[in-house]
Motif scaffolding. Structure first.
Motif, PDB file in Angstrom:
ATOM      1  N   SER A   1     -43.632  -0.520  96.127  1.00 44.52           N
ATOM      2  CA  SER A   1     -44.791  -0.374  97.021  1.00 44.52           C
ATOM      3  C   SER A   1     -44.901   1.043  97.597  1.00 44.52           C
ATOM      4  CB  SER A   1     -44.694  -1.391  98.168  1.00 44.52           C
ATOM      5  OG  SER A   1     -43.728  -0.967  99.122  1.00 44.52           O
ATOM      6  N   TRP A   2     -43.827   1.812  97.505  1.00 46.59           N
ATOM      7  CA  TRP A   2     -43.851   3.185  98.045  1.00 46.59           C
ATOM      8  C   TRP A   2     -44.618   4.158  97.149  1.00 46.59           C
ATOM      9  CZ3 TRP A   2     -37.804   3.024  98.458  1.00 46.59           C
ATOM     10  CH2 TRP A   2     -37.442   2.130  99.489  1.00 46.59           C
ATOM     11  N   ILE A   3     -44.840   3.742  95.928  1.00 48.42           N
ATOM     12  CA  ILE A   3     -45.425   4.671  94.952  1.00 48.42           C
ATOM     13  C   ILE A   3     -46.930   4.754  95.160  1.00 48.42           C
ATOM     14  CG2 ILE A   3     -45.674   5.191  92.482  1.00 48.42           C
ATOM     15  CD1 ILE A   3     -42.734   5.173  93.699  1.00 48.42           C
ATOM     16  N   GLU A   4     -47.422   5.986  95.231  1.00 53.25           N
ATOM     17  CA  GLU A   4     -48.853   6.183  95.449  1.00 53.25           C
ATOM     18  C   GLU A   4     -49.526   6.742  94.200  1.00 53.25           C
ATOM     19  OE1 GLU A   4     -49.170   8.704  98.896  1.00 53.25           O
ATOM     20  OE2 GLU A   4     -47.664   7.504  99.951  1.00 53.25           O
ATOM     21  N   ASP A   5     -50.805   6.491  94.132  1.00 54.04           N
ATOM     22  CA  ASP A   5     -51.606   6.998  93.018  1.00 54.04           C
ATOM     23  C   ASP A   5     -51.415   8.519  92.887  1.00 54.04           C
ATOM     24  OD1 ASP A   5     -53.611   6.775  90.958  1.00 54.04           O
ATOM     25  OD2 ASP A   5     -55.004   7.752  92.358  1.00 54.04           O
ATOM     26  N   GLY A   6     -51.156   8.978  91.641  1.00 54.10           N
ATOM     27  CA  GLY A   6     -51.031  10.421  91.408  1.00 54.10           C
ATOM     28  C   GLY A   6     -49.619  10.955  91.514  1.00 54.10           C
ATOM     29  N   MET A   7     -48.695  10.090  91.920  1.00 57.23           N
ATOM     30  CA  MET A   7     -47.316  10.562  92.067  1.00 57.23           C
ATOM     31  C   MET A   7     -46.653  10.792  90.714  1.00 57.23           C
ATOM     32  SD  MET A   7     -45.464   8.608  95.237  1.00 57.23           S
ATOM     33  CE  MET A   7     -45.675   9.214  96.913  1.00 57.23           C
TER      34      MET A   7
ATOM     35  N   LYS B   1     -34.526  -1.060  85.382  1.00 62.44           N
ATOM     36  CA  LYS B   1     -35.256  -2.190  84.789  1.00 62.44           C
ATOM     37  C   LYS B   1     -36.066  -2.941  85.840  1.00 62.44           C
ATOM     38  CE  LYS B   1     -31.563  -1.771  81.669  1.00 62.44           C
ATOM     39  NZ  LYS B   1     -30.407  -0.992  82.120  1.00 62.44           N
ATOM     40  N   GLU B   2     -35.464  -3.185  87.007  1.00 63.16           N
ATOM     41  CA  GLU B   2     -36.176  -3.960  88.041  1.00 63.16           C
ATOM     42  C   GLU B   2     -37.323  -3.156  88.652  1.00 63.16           C
ATOM     43  OE1 GLU B   2     -35.888  -7.023  88.572  1.00 63.16           O
ATOM     44  OE2 GLU B   2     -34.008  -7.471  87.529  1.00 63.16           O
ATOM     45  N   PHE B   3     -37.085  -1.893  88.918  1.00 59.84           N
ATOM     46  CA  PHE B   3     -38.133  -1.078  89.547  1.00 59.84           C
ATOM     47  C   PHE B   3     -39.378  -0.977  88.670  1.00 59.84           C
ATOM     48  CE2 PHE B   3     -40.400   2.867  90.019  1.00 59.84           C
ATOM     49  CZ  PHE B   3     -40.720   2.864  91.370  1.00 59.84           C
ATOM     50  N   PRO B   4     -39.251  -0.566  87.390  1.00 60.29           N
ATOM     51  CA  PRO B   4     -40.474  -0.469  86.572  1.00 60.29           C
ATOM     52  C   PRO B   4     -41.149  -1.825  86.371  1.00 60.29           C
ATOM     53  CG  PRO B   4     -38.508   0.007  85.252  1.00 60.29           C
ATOM     54  CD  PRO B   4     -38.069  -0.069  86.675  1.00 60.29           C
ATOM     55  N   ARG B   5     -40.345  -2.917  86.349  1.00 61.09           N
ATOM     56  CA  ARG B   5     -40.958  -4.245  86.250  1.00 61.09           C
ATOM     57  C   ARG B   5     -41.834  -4.506  87.476  1.00 61.09           C
ATOM     58  NH1 ARG B   5     -40.296  -8.144  89.138  1.00 61.09           N
ATOM     59  NH2 ARG B   5     -38.288  -7.463  89.966  1.00 61.09           N
ATOM     60  N   ALA B   6     -41.262  -4.241  88.638  1.00 61.01           N
ATOM     61  CA  ALA B   6     -42.019  -4.486  89.874  1.00 61.01           C
ATOM     62  C   ALA B   6     -43.234  -3.570  89.968  1.00 61.01           C
ATOM     63  CB  ALA B   6     -41.099  -4.289  91.080  1.00 61.01           C
ATOM     64  N   LEU B   7     -43.061  -2.322  89.544  1.00 62.45           N
ATOM     65  CA  LEU B   7     -44.179  -1.367  89.606  1.00 62.45           C
ATOM     66  C   LEU B   7     -45.291  -1.792  88.648  1.00 62.45           C
ATOM     67  CD1 LEU B   7     -44.967   1.356  90.997  1.00 62.45           C
ATOM     68  CD2 LEU B   7     -44.253   2.470  88.868  1.00 62.45           C
ATOM     69  N   SER B   8     -44.894  -2.268  87.466  1.00 57.04           N
ATOM     70  CA  SER B   8     -45.894  -2.695  86.483  1.00 57.04           C
ATOM     71  C   SER B   8     -46.626  -3.928  86.980  1.00 57.04           C
ATOM     72  CB  SER B   8     -45.225  -2.985  85.137  1.00 57.04           C
ATOM     73  OG  SER B   8     -44.559  -1.837  84.671  1.00 57.04           O
TER      74      SER B   8
ATOM     75  N   LYS C   1     -55.063  -0.637  91.246  1.00 58.92           N
ATOM     76  CA  LYS C   1     -55.432   0.483  90.390  1.00 58.92           C
ATOM     77  C   LYS C   1     -54.721   1.755  90.870  1.00 58.92           C
ATOM     78  CE  LYS C   1     -59.692   2.548  88.650  1.00 58.92           C
ATOM     79  NZ  LYS C   1     -59.597   2.504  87.194  1.00 58.92           N
ATOM     80  N   PHE C   2     -53.783   2.227  90.101  1.00 56.93           N
ATOM     81  CA  PHE C   2     -53.167   3.538  90.396  1.00 56.93           C
ATOM     82  C   PHE C   2     -52.521   4.061  89.113  1.00 56.93           C
ATOM     83  CE2 PHE C   2     -49.836   0.410  90.940  1.00 56.93           C
ATOM     84  CZ  PHE C   2     -48.709   1.008  90.409  1.00 56.93           C
ATOM     85  N   LYS C   3     -52.260   5.352  89.094  1.00 57.26           N
ATOM     86  CA  LYS C   3     -51.585   5.958  87.939  1.00 57.26           C
ATOM     87  C   LYS C   3     -50.514   6.926  88.391  1.00 57.26           C
ATOM     88  CE  LYS C   3     -54.826   5.482  84.159  1.00 57.26           C
ATOM     89  NZ  LYS C   3     -55.040   5.932  82.786  1.00 57.26           N
ATOM     90  N   VAL C   4     -49.473   6.991  87.611  1.00 63.74           N
ATOM     91  CA  VAL C   4     -48.383   7.936  87.910  1.00 63.74           C
ATOM     92  C   VAL C   4     -48.051   8.726  86.646  1.00 63.74           C
ATOM     93  CG1 VAL C   4     -47.353   6.479  89.689  1.00 63.74           C
ATOM     94  CG2 VAL C   4     -46.632   6.201  87.305  1.00 63.74           C
ATOM     95  N   ASN C   5     -47.428   9.879  86.856  1.00 65.99           N
ATOM     96  CA  ASN C   5     -46.828  10.600  85.729  1.00 65.99           C
ATOM     97  C   ASN C   5     -45.412  10.067  85.543  1.00 65.99           C
ATOM     98  OD1 ASN C   5     -49.098  12.320  85.575  1.00 65.99           O
ATOM     99  ND2 ASN C   5     -48.233  13.593  87.223  1.00 65.99           N
ATOM    100  N   LEU C   6     -45.040   9.815  84.301  1.00 62.28           N
ATOM    101  CA  LEU C   6     -43.697   9.316  84.040  1.00 62.28           C
ATOM    102  C   LEU C   6     -42.882  10.344  83.262  1.00 62.28           C
ATOM    103  CD1 LEU C   6     -41.523   7.132  84.095  1.00 62.28           C
ATOM    104  CD2 LEU C   6     -42.577   6.118  82.054  1.00 62.28           C
ATOM    105  N   PHE C   7     -41.892  10.922  83.943  1.00 63.71           N
ATOM    106  CA  PHE C   7     -40.947  11.845  83.322  1.00 63.71           C
ATOM    107  C   PHE C   7     -39.640  11.085  83.106  1.00 63.71           C
ATOM    108  CE2 PHE C   7     -42.668  15.864  85.748  1.00 63.71           C
ATOM    109  CZ  PHE C   7     -43.934  15.641  85.219  1.00 63.71           C
TER     110      PHE C   7
ATOM    111  N   MET D   1     -45.062  -0.518  81.683  1.00 63.75           N
ATOM    112  CA  MET D   1     -45.929   0.407  82.429  1.00 63.75           C
ATOM    113  C   MET D   1     -47.152   0.793  81.607  1.00 63.75           C
ATOM    114  SD  MET D   1     -43.101   2.754  84.460  1.00 63.75           S
ATOM    115  CE  MET D   1     -44.310   3.831  85.251  1.00 63.75           C
ATOM    116  N   ALA D   2     -46.959   0.929  80.275  1.00 59.32           N
ATOM    117  CA  ALA D   2     -48.112   1.227  79.414  1.00 59.32           C
ATOM    118  C   ALA D   2     -49.075   0.040  79.402  1.00 59.32           C
ATOM    119  CB  ALA D   2     -47.634   1.553  77.999  1.00 59.32           C
ATOM    120  N   GLU D   3     -48.505  -1.170  79.321  1.00 59.92           N
ATOM    121  CA  GLU D   3     -49.350  -2.367  79.318  1.00 59.92           C
ATOM    122  C   GLU D   3     -50.164  -2.479  80.611  1.00 59.92           C
ATOM    123  OE1 GLU D   3     -46.668  -5.208  76.355  1.00 59.92           O
ATOM    124  OE2 GLU D   3     -46.330  -5.267  78.511  1.00 59.92           O
ATOM    125  N   ALA D   4     -49.529  -2.076  81.703  1.00 58.66           N
ATOM    126  CA  ALA D   4     -50.235  -2.146  82.989  1.00 58.66           C
ATOM    127  C   ALA D   4     -51.240  -1.005  83.147  1.00 58.66           C
ATOM    128  CB  ALA D   4     -49.223  -2.121  84.134  1.00 58.66           C
TER     129      ALA D   4
END
Lengths: 503, 503
Positions: free
Chosen positions: B26-32, B46-53, B60-66, B79-82
């Motif tokens: 929930s801390w992640i904001e659009d554009g981060m 594994k748990e974090f990206p599952r929850a984020l997805s 509706k939000f998008k992040v850059n994934l490095f 994350m791609a599916e979401a």
């Protein structure tokens, strides 16, 4: 003669080795490999290749010619004219040699300049039979003092069966002390040490190339001066490119990523590079360090202006004005300039560690940022990749410059697909033309294409590039292309004399 | 819970930071920008990206994934599916992600794996807002112990605004001590030291990633095991490629350029690499050292067989059999395996110094030795260049392997002109297919073309390649081509389903 030569040949073991160029040339046998000093026309033997070429005009034999880089009229040209070159490695820039290469008469291997010494060391390339090295002097302890370039001379001397020294009595005595000769050990676990260039001005090696006198078969005398290169005065186009490059660097400073001292600079040779260096003379950039391959006039002008505090390279490339004043210049720049072997000046370890900003010339670039540095229409060799790949891959910022058009506007230097790739988009950070610059860092392919087309292309070609991109995007993919039209600009040029598809 | 967690979180300053994956997400904001641990499916949260997805499916939000490199079903796929990924850097290998990239829905930057940390350090890429790092433990002195990969995690932790640790209680405790974390300083004159890898087994860094507790916003708990990769059993074709590669290495030994201990080895991931490693198990090669990026099953089989004495990399890629026995294996291989950050495992300084022999897979190669590693038909991204460029450019010997044909023989992997260049001919020493090998070192372009066609091409395509070369040679040039036919095999494939021009 001997008394006079004592000044140059300061070790008695070498004194009785003086022979004529003709005699030295007579030692060369068909199929041999010669390793010659010489880089951007500086520091190459002149009498030996002349004598060898003259012999080649009368006798049928061929040799492999390995050098530092491009050679002048005495070596590349006269040897090519005599038809005595089999393989030529790793760089050339002579019109006669070029013609022979493109006619398939000379087998040319265009190679990263930092890789050549490794290939020799490993025994991948044939052993050098004769190293022929131009020298300003031979020291008391038997070191060869090179002249205006170091290039591959140390590895040639180290690995050759025999050495011929061409002692140039016209070379400034002030060359002595300007070189810093360091030869890495063999690669391997627990074998090679670090390449200890941390501060570019700290010496890491010897003043000359150590040589076993027993290996030196002969010393040829010469008094021919170094060969000047054309002086590249900025014109309107190169000035604009230079301005755009300075503007890009200013943006880096504004972003906080660089200060006005920038980062160690590498510049390719030629008119744009000289215009950039010229532009820095009166800019806000100061306390610069040059960590380059070739040092041309502009670098010394910047030292004169107090803008550059130290410059390292492997060779000079100087105009006639500078060549004429070489001796007094050498005295003036002592302690501010150093020449190292090309495997050190271009070493990936050093380039990455120092975080060099590199700018080199592109022959053509494509909308996705791939760069062709070497092949006209993808087939005909111009000069070679030289050190551009060494620097571009490992630089902090890798910049390629080109005019947006060539041949009176009939050739666009930005095309849908380059006809030969020397630098992949992974290694190209910024493309600059007289139209503007495209900073490609952090961009996906389609973003890069749009930026290159909009910022760098000549207006005459923008629309047809956008048309290509649109058609390509309709087909999908990460890097969209219309394969059957990828080279259509080039084939149109071949048929109609212009890349303008409407003509 | 706290008592139990004490075993894993051994520094009290971290103990009160445990949160649910949902809260952290929930801390992640659009554009981060998120910097995640993970490389070839190992060591990723594994748990974090599952929850984020899951959040992304509703919001509706998008992040850059490095990341380090390719991620598994939890990150890249979900994350791609979401649809929550804007930019994706520097490597991926997931079918869902790939589809999004080729549809232009995800902006993918395919990057040399050793370059990513430098771009972050310099501030060229956006600052990482949250680093999300899978950990096996947090030490008394506040170091994060990574799990099955190091990748870019150290630079993410060092530069991120906030850190989220995903503590995996199922990770073998034996991971601790297997990592060697070293982060270079900034590049520049008198700034960065040498990268002190000389003996691959000597530790140069810390056991974990140091982190300021104040920067750690949360710790998410997980007990999901690492994700296995398919086991690549050799088949007839990969076995032949492996045999040809071993034969090439034997020729190097016969020439005196290598001994039976070869040189430190880097191998790409996949079936051919595994077949090669498998072939070494019963060969004359011994006392080998692996200095690679990814360590797959075959490397451990070679350690078991006493053939490999030490292996360094940045990540595991293991089959289910190996994953199931990870803990006991880790104990067994302690002192024989080390993981370093990917900028160290793939560092040009280290690769050149050690003189690594590198073998990687080509998607297609052309008759002049240029290699396409990434783009199907020049347009559609498969996975990415990964570390192949880091190794190929700086290796002692750079080898590319591919089957000579694909798609039931309808695609020739050797073509007149590759539709995308990831590795220029300057960086390709040897091409190997099941037909044979072509050692390109010391060859001019036309010599290289003849050798590649004769030694490596499938018989079904040899004649049409020779026809192309003949037509090209008639036009002249150093690297002859018939530009309007350069991609004709590919366009024929698109139209007729085969590159066989007679069909």
């Amino acid at each position: 003669m001997t008394t006079d030569l004592n000044k140059y040949i300061r070790n008695a073991a070498f004194l009785d080795k003086v022979v004529s160029a003709e005699e030295a040339a007579s030692w060369i046998e068909d199929g041999m490999t010669l390793g010659m000093s010489g880089f951007t026309l500086f520091g190459e033997p002149k009498e030996f290749p002349r004598a060898l070429s003259e012999r080649g005009q009368k006798e049928k034999f061929k040799v492999n010619l390995f050098t530092g880089a491009s050679m002048g009229p005495a070596a590349d040209q006269s040897m090519a004219e005599a038809g005595i070159i089999n393989k030529r490695i790793p760089y050339q820039g002579n019109p006669v040699q070029r013609k022979k290469i493109n006619a398939g008469e000379v087998l040319y291997i265009d190679q990263h300049l930092s890789h050549m010494a490794e290939l020799i060391r490993q025994g991948v390339l044939p052993q050098v039979d004769y190293a022929i090295i131009e020298a300003a002097a031979i020291t008391e302890d038997g070191q060869i003092i090179p002249t205006g370039s170091v290039g591959n001379s140390p590895i040639f001397v180290q690995t050759a069966k025999h050495v011929i020294i061409e002692l140039n009595t016209s070379a400034p005595r002030e060359y002595e002390g300007m070189h810093d000769i360091y030869v890495p050990g063999p690669a391997g676990e627990n074998a090679r040490k670090d390449i200890p260039v941390y501060d570019i001005s700290t010496r890491i090696g010897t003043v000359g190339i150590p040589v076993d006198p027993a290996k030196v078969r002969g010393i040829v005398l010469s008094s021919q001066p170094d060969i000047p290169s054309p002086l590249f005065e900025p014109n309107e186009e190169t000035q604009k490119i230079a301005d755009n490059l300075l503007e890009f660097l200013r943006a880096e400073v504004r972003s906080g990523r660089l200060t006005n001292s920038l980062a160690p600079l590498q510049s390719g040779v030629g008119s744009v590079a000289n215009a950039v260096l010229n532009g820095m003379r009166t800019s806000e950039f100061k306390d610069l360090v040059v960590a380059s391959e070739v040092l041309q006039d502009g670098v010394f002008d910047l030292i004169d202006a107090g803008v550059v505090k130290f410059a390292a390279g492997t060779a000079f490339s100087l105009s006639k004005k500078r060549v004429d004043n070489l001796a007094s210049d050498m005295a003036k720049y002592a302690g501010k300039v150093v020449f190292r072997p090309q495997e050190i000046s271009n070493h990936p370890e050093v380039i990455r560690r120092l975080g060099i900003i590199s700018f080199n010339t592109a022959l053509e670039a494509d909308i996705y940022g791939n760069v062709n540095s070497t092949h006209v229409s993808g087939t005909h060799m111009m000069n070679g990749i030289g050190g551009s790949g060494d620097f571009a891959r490992n630089a902090r910022i890798s910049i390629f410059v080109t005019t947006s058009t060539a041949k009176n506007g009939n050739v666009s230097s930005i095309v849908p697909f380059v006809t030969h790739v020397d630098h992949t988009n992974h290694d190209v950070d910024c493309i600059i033309t007289e139209q503007g610059y495209a900073d490609l860092r952090g961009l996906a392919p389609i973003e890069a294409a749009e930026r290159i087309i909009n910022n760098c292309m000549h207006p005459d070609y923008k629309q047809q590039a956008l048309d290509y991109l649109e058609e390509a995007k309709a087909r999908g993919g990460h890097t969209p292309h219309v394969l059957e039209k990828a080279f259509s600009w080039h084939t149109h040029l071949a048929e109609h004399g212009t890349m303008k598809l409407s003509k």
